[in-house]
Design a protein around this motif. Structure first.
Motif, short mmCIF file in Angstrom:
data_model
loop_
_atom_site.label_atom_id
_atom_site.label_comp_id
_atom_site.label_asym_id
_atom_site.label_seq_id
_atom_site.Cartn_x
_atom_site.Cartn_y
_atom_site.Cartn_z
N ASP A 200 0.83 -1.20 0.00
CA ASP A 200 0.00 0.00 0.00
C ASP A 200 0.87 1.25 0.00
OD1 ASP A 200 -2.30 -1.46 -0.02
OD2 ASP A 200 -2.60 -1.40 2.14
N VAL A 201 0.20 2.39 -0.17
CA VAL A 201 0.90 3.68 -0.16
C VAL A 201 1.51 3.91 1.22
CG1 VAL A 201 0.63 6.17 -0.42
CG2 VAL A 201 -0.67 4.61 -1.90
N LYS A 202 2.81 4.16 1.26
CA LYS A 202 3.49 4.37 2.53
C LYS A 202 3.52 5.85 2.86
CE LYS A 202 6.37 0.24 2.40
NZ LYS A 202 7.73 -0.32 2.37
N ARG A 203 3.02 6.18 4.05
CA ARG A 203 2.99 7.57 4.50
C ARG A 203 3.92 7.75 5.68
NH1 ARG A 203 -2.19 6.32 2.70
NH2 ARG A 203 -2.99 7.80 1.15
N LYS A 204 4.00 8.99 6.14
CA LYS A 204 4.95 9.30 7.20
C LYS A 204 4.59 8.63 8.52
CE LYS A 204 6.07 13.79 5.11
NZ LYS A 204 5.99 15.25 5.26
N ASP A 205 3.30 8.29 8.67
CA ASP A 205 2.88 7.62 9.91
C ASP A 205 2.82 6.11 9.70
OD1 ASP A 205 0.73 7.54 8.22
OD2 ASP A 205 -0.76 7.99 9.76
N PHE A 206 3.69 5.57 8.85
CA PHE A 206 3.70 4.14 8.55
C PHE A 206 3.85 3.31 9.82
CE2 PHE A 206 6.13 0.26 7.61
CZ PHE A 206 5.27 -0.35 6.70
N ASN A 207 4.80 3.66 10.68
CA ASN A 207 5.02 2.90 11.91
C ASN A 207 3.80 2.96 12.83
OD1 ASN A 207 7.63 2.19 11.12
ND2 ASN A 207 8.54 4.00 12.07
N GLU A 208 3.19 4.15 12.90
CA GLU A 208 2.00 4.28 13.74
C GLU A 208 0.85 3.44 13.19
OE1 GLU A 208 4.64 7.61 14.59
OE2 GLU A 208 3.87 6.76 12.73
N GLN A 209 0.75 3.35 11.87
CA GLN A 209 -0.30 2.51 11.28
C GLN A 209 -0.09 1.04 11.63
OE1 GLN A 209 -1.23 3.05 7.13
NE2 GLN A 209 -0.92 5.24 7.22
N ILE A 210 1.17 0.59 11.57
CA ILE A 210 1.47 -0.81 11.91
C ILE A 210 1.10 -1.07 13.37
CG2 ILE A 210 3.31 -2.49 12.24
CD1 ILE A 210 2.66 -2.09 9.35
N ILE A 211 1.48 -0.14 14.26
CA ILE A 211 1.15 -0.30 15.67
C ILE A 211 -0.37 -0.34 15.86
CG2 ILE A 211 1.27 0.78 17.96
CD1 ILE A 211 3.99 1.93 17.10
N HIS A 212 -1.08 0.54 15.14
CA HIS A 212 -2.53 0.58 15.24
C HIS A 212 -3.15 -0.73 14.79
CE1 HIS A 212 -6.59 1.38 13.58
NE2 HIS A 212 -6.72 2.10 14.68
N HIS A 213 -2.71 -1.25 13.64
CA HIS A 213 -3.27 -2.51 13.14
C HIS A 213 -3.00 -3.65 14.12
CE1 HIS A 213 -4.20 -0.26 9.71
NE2 HIS A 213 -3.22 -0.62 8.90
N LEU A 214 -1.76 -3.72 14.62
CA LEU A 214 -1.42 -4.79 15.57
C LEU A 214 -2.21 -4.67 16.87
CD1 LEU A 214 2.46 -5.00 15.11
CD2 LEU A 214 0.77 -6.71 14.43
N ALA A 215 -2.29 -3.44 17.40
CA ALA A 215 -3.04 -3.23 18.64
C ALA A 215 -4.51 -3.58 18.46
CB ALA A 215 -2.89 -1.79 19.11
N THR A 216 -5.06 -3.22 17.31
CA THR A 216 -6.47 -3.51 17.03
C THR A 216 -6.71 -5.02 16.94
OG1 THR A 216 -6.73 -1.42 15.84
CG2 THR A 216 -8.39 -3.13 15.45
N ILE A 217 -5.82 -5.71 16.22
CA ILE A 217 -5.96 -7.16 16.07
C ILE A 217 -5.82 -7.86 17.41
CG2 ILE A 217 -4.87 -9.23 15.09
CD1 ILE A 217 -4.16 -7.48 12.63
N VAL A 218 -4.80 -7.48 18.20
CA VAL A 218 -4.61 -8.10 19.52
C VAL A 218 -5.79 -7.80 20.43
CG1 VAL A 218 -3.17 -8.13 21.59
CG2 VAL A 218 -2.10 -8.10 19.33
N LEU A 219 -6.27 -6.55 20.39
CA LEU A 219 -7.40 -6.17 21.23
C LEU A 219 -8.65 -6.97 20.87
CD1 LEU A 219 -8.77 -4.33 23.31
CD2 LEU A 219 -9.10 -2.64 21.51
N LEU A 220 -8.93 -7.11 19.57
CA LEU A 220 -10.12 -7.85 19.15
C LEU A 220 -9.99 -9.33 19.48
CD1 LEU A 220 -10.93 -6.19 15.69
CD2 LEU A 220 -12.02 -5.79 17.91
N CYS A 221 -8.81 -9.91 19.25
CA CYS A 221 -8.61 -11.33 19.57
C CYS A 221 -8.74 -11.57 21.07
CB CYS A 221 -7.24 -11.80 19.08
SG CYS A 221 -7.08 -11.93 17.28
N PHE A 222 -8.12 -10.70 21.86
CA PHE A 222 -8.18 -10.85 23.31
C PHE A 222 -9.61 -10.68 23.81
CE2 PHE A 222 -8.25 -8.59 27.40
CZ PHE A 222 -7.77 -9.60 28.22
#
Length: 386
Positions: A200-222
């Motif tokens: 996908d298009v990489k933006r300046k908040d790329f790292n924050e997006q990765i953290i958001h996706h991971l946190a969301t997935i972990v939160l939903l699974c938990f």
């Protein structure tokens, strides 16, 4: 060894209030409860989303881009130069002054020519408007459908109106079919985003997006495994409530519909700030952090859930700062409604030096012409006065 580790990790005293445990979540009397093994279905759903996205972008997004008038920027191609290409790919895309001098000697080019080559080469690597539009239209479609599907799922539930109801009977809360599919589809989408983030298009908040996706997935699974499903559905609905406005604003931005884009962006900013900085911390987090301790003694699962919620809230604050900065610049700098509001997360296209020089020449000619006209008018007035 692994069994001992598993038994230690899933101790009932870690994840449940005192006096409750896994036995309370076993299906009985026609009542079905969420189980960890249910989450395996997320993987084929994520794969299906990746396939559906490819079909959607070709059959829907591409014709829509043409209909809305999305036009590609003509980019000048760099001349083949193995030395500069090797430096660009292996060392840096932005050479320092000392590196620039070395490259000039190695290629027998002037410093201006080397600078121009790197500008054009960086522009070549930037994603096209069509690619950005297709990505935004796909996300817009999902977020819009997910929001209304989530609203239909929750509109008749008591905890939608009284958030304290999400703890009524916890953790012995039976699973509804609508909750099951809402969870699995949302989880599948976020897993698909995580898989496709490299393309996908990489933006300046790329790292924050990765953290958001991971946190969301972990939160939903938990929340699924621990039966915090009522809280999870509310969090998903709240997030989807503003995201489709952002994606639609991007679509109109790429199409050049500046007024429409800017109006939608202001609506998005208002909804985002209200939902993420007011409702999420003062309503939802309040009911997951403050209210539960009036019913149960704090336990590890309680802290783990709220830790993930606070991670999301920090990301909300980070993005809210960017959004407010853009909105303030738009509202306080006399920007015309037909002018573009730039996304601070995106890299801007670099203007080629030759274009800059041409623009400077045009401005200079215009300025000189204005001075000459003014001088001529002054002389005419002087002559008439005689």
């Amino acid at each position: 060894m692994l069994q001992e580790l598993s038994d230690w990790v899933w101790q009932e005293r870690l994840w449940f209030p005192e006096g409750l445990g896994w036995a309370d979540l076993e299906d009985r009397d026609g009542r079905v409860y969420a189980k960890g093994q249910d989450l395996w279905v997320v993987l084929p759903i994520a794969l299906a989303f990746i396939i559906i996205r490819q079909i959607f972008e070709r059959t829907v997004a591409l014709p829509l881009a043409s209909l809305l008038g999305v036009k590609e920027t003509v980019r000048l191609q760099v001349s083949p130069n193995p030395t500069l290409e090797s430096f660009y790919c292996n060392t840096s895309k932005n050479p320092t002054q000392s590196a620039m001098e070395r490259l000039c000697k190695q290629t027998d080019l002037s410093e201006r020519q080397v600078q121009r080559w790197f500008r054009r080469r960086r522009n070549q690597d930037r994603p096209s408007l069509i690619k950005k539009f297709k990505e935004a239209s796909w996300r817009f479609t999902f977020y819009l459908l997910a929001f209304f599907a989530g609203l239909a799922t929750l509109i008749d539930k008591p905890w939608f109106y009284d958030l304290k109801e999400m703890w009524e009977g916890f953790p012995v809360l039976s699973l509804l079919p609508s909750q099951y599919w809402y969870y699995m589809i949302e989880l599948g989408f976020y897993v698909a985003l995580l898989f496709s983030v490299a393309f996908d298009v990489k933006r300046k908040d790329f790292n924050e997006q990765i953290i958001h996706h991971l946190a969301t997935i972990v939160l939903l699974c938990f929340s699924w495994c621990m039966n915090y499903i009522r809280a999870g559905t509310l969090v998903m609905l709240l997030h989807d409530s503003s995201d489709y406005f952002l994606e639609s604003a991007k679509m109109f931005n790429y199409a050049g519909w500046r007024t429409t884009c800017n109006c939608i962006f202001i609506v998005f900013a208002s909804i985002f700030i209200f939902t993420r900085l007011v409702i999420f911390p003062f309503k939802i987090i309040y009911c997951t952090w403050v209210y539960p301790v009036t019913i149960y003694k704090p336990f590890f699962g309680y802290y783990f859930l709220n830790g993930l919620m606070f991670v999301l809230q920090l990301l909300h604050i980070f993005w809210a700062i960017l959004i407010v900065r853009m909105a303030v610049r738009f509202l306080t700098t006399n920007v015309c409604w037909t002018e573009k509001v730039d996304d601070e997360r995106s890299d801007k296209e670099e203007t080629d030096e030759s274009e800059e020089e041409e623009n400077d020449v045009k401005k200079e000619k215009k300025k000189n012409g204005a001075l000459q006209n003014g001088h001529a008018a002054h002389n005419n007035n002087h002559c008439n006065s005689k």
